[in-house]
Design a protein around this motif. Structure first.
Motif, PDB file in Angstrom:
ATOM      1  N   MET A  48      12.325  -4.113  11.796  1.00  0.00           N
ATOM      2  CA  MET A  48      13.573  -4.617  12.363  1.00  0.00           C
ATOM      3  C   MET A  48      14.584  -4.811  11.243  1.00  0.00           C
ATOM      4  O   MET A  48      14.226  -4.873  10.066  1.00  0.00           O
ATOM      5  N   LYS A  49      15.859  -4.927  11.615  1.00  0.00           N
ATOM      6  CA  LYS A  49      16.920  -5.094  10.631  1.00  0.00           C
ATOM      7  C   LYS A  49      17.402  -6.543  10.592  1.00  0.00           C
ATOM      8  O   LYS A  49      17.245  -7.280  11.564  1.00  0.00           O
ATOM      9  N   GLU A  50      18.010  -6.891   9.477  1.00  0.00           N
ATOM     10  CA  GLU A  50      18.617  -8.213   9.358  1.00  0.00           C
ATOM     11  C   GLU A  50      19.669  -8.369  10.445  1.00  0.00           C
ATOM     12  O   GLU A  50      20.467  -7.466  10.684  1.00  0.00           O
ATOM     13  N   GLY A  51      19.647  -9.488  11.129  1.00  0.00           N
ATOM     14  CA  GLY A  51      20.597  -9.726  12.218  1.00  0.00           C
ATOM     15  C   GLY A  51      20.007  -9.448  13.589  1.00  0.00           C
ATOM     16  O   GLY A  51      20.586  -9.836  14.603  1.00  0.00           O
ATOM     17  N   ASP A  52      18.846  -8.759  13.637  1.00  0.00           N
ATOM     18  CA  ASP A  52      18.186  -8.541  14.929  1.00  0.00           C
ATOM     19  C   ASP A  52      17.654  -9.867  15.463  1.00  0.00           C
ATOM     20  O   ASP A  52      17.372 -10.795  14.700  1.00  0.00           O
TER      21      ASP A  52
END
Length: 196
Positions: A75-79
């Motif tokens: 997953m990405k930062e901010g998800d």
């Protein structure tokens, strides 16, 4: 045949004018070249800043329980938790979504356990996250931090300010870099905090 003096003077004046014009045009050309070079440098710097700014942190999140495709996902930062659930194929029919904070931001090494509904309508005792009794200092709010022994509102805000300025804590010992937190305070709260 001798060239009259006045013609010599005229030729010298014309040559001087041509020389001055040539020098001025060379300077103008250099200034234009310098301006173009500066603009290109600025564009390159802007592009490199955009490229650096576009790099997002990638985190591994483990999701299990009442989920269609449980597993570990990138997953990405901010998800948020809802994004992980969608990536994992969504909730099963017997999932209890009321026990899951769908809006919570994810972080590296996060474990999400989606509880099942019991046949009698009660919710199973599975918690959404492991180590729920510990405060995650990289994500905790002021209210959550003040639960820790010896941490009041002012110290909690100082921890958050330090985290915002220097990035996430890598170990509990990083708290010693904060003014007002010493070895004794760290030892009191060590068992109650979690990094990340």
């Amino acid at each position: 045949m001798l060239i009259p003096k006045k013609w010599i003077i005229i030729i010298v004046i014309v040559m001087c004018v041509m020389l001055v014009s040539f020098i001025q045009s060379s300077q103008d050309s250099n200034e234009v070249d310098m301006t173009i070079a500066q603009e290109e440098t600025t564009v390159l710097e802007d592009d490199s800043q955009v490229e650096q700014g576009d790099v997002q942190k990638e985190w591994l999140v483990d999701i299990k329980g009442a989920i269609n495709i449980p597993g570990v996902y990138h997953m990405k930062e901010g998800d948020r938790v809802v994004d992980v659930i969608e990536t994992a194929g969504g909730l099963t029919d017997d999932a209890d979504s009321y026990q899951v904070n769908l809006a919570q931001l994810v972080y590296d090494e996060m474990v999400i356990v989606v509880p099942f509904q019991q046949e009698n309508g009660e919710v199973s005792s599975v918690d959404m996250t492991i180590d729920q009794d510990k405060i995650r200092i990289n994500h905790a709010s002021v209210d959550e931090l003040t639960v820790l022994p010896g941490i009041g509102n002012a110290k909690a805000q100082t921890i958050i300010d330090y985290r915002d300025e220097h990035g996430p804590f890598q170990s509990p010992e990083d708290l010693l870099n904060i003014s007002g937190i010493g070895e004794k305070t760290l030892e009191r709260i060590r068992d109650d905090i979690m990094v990340p």
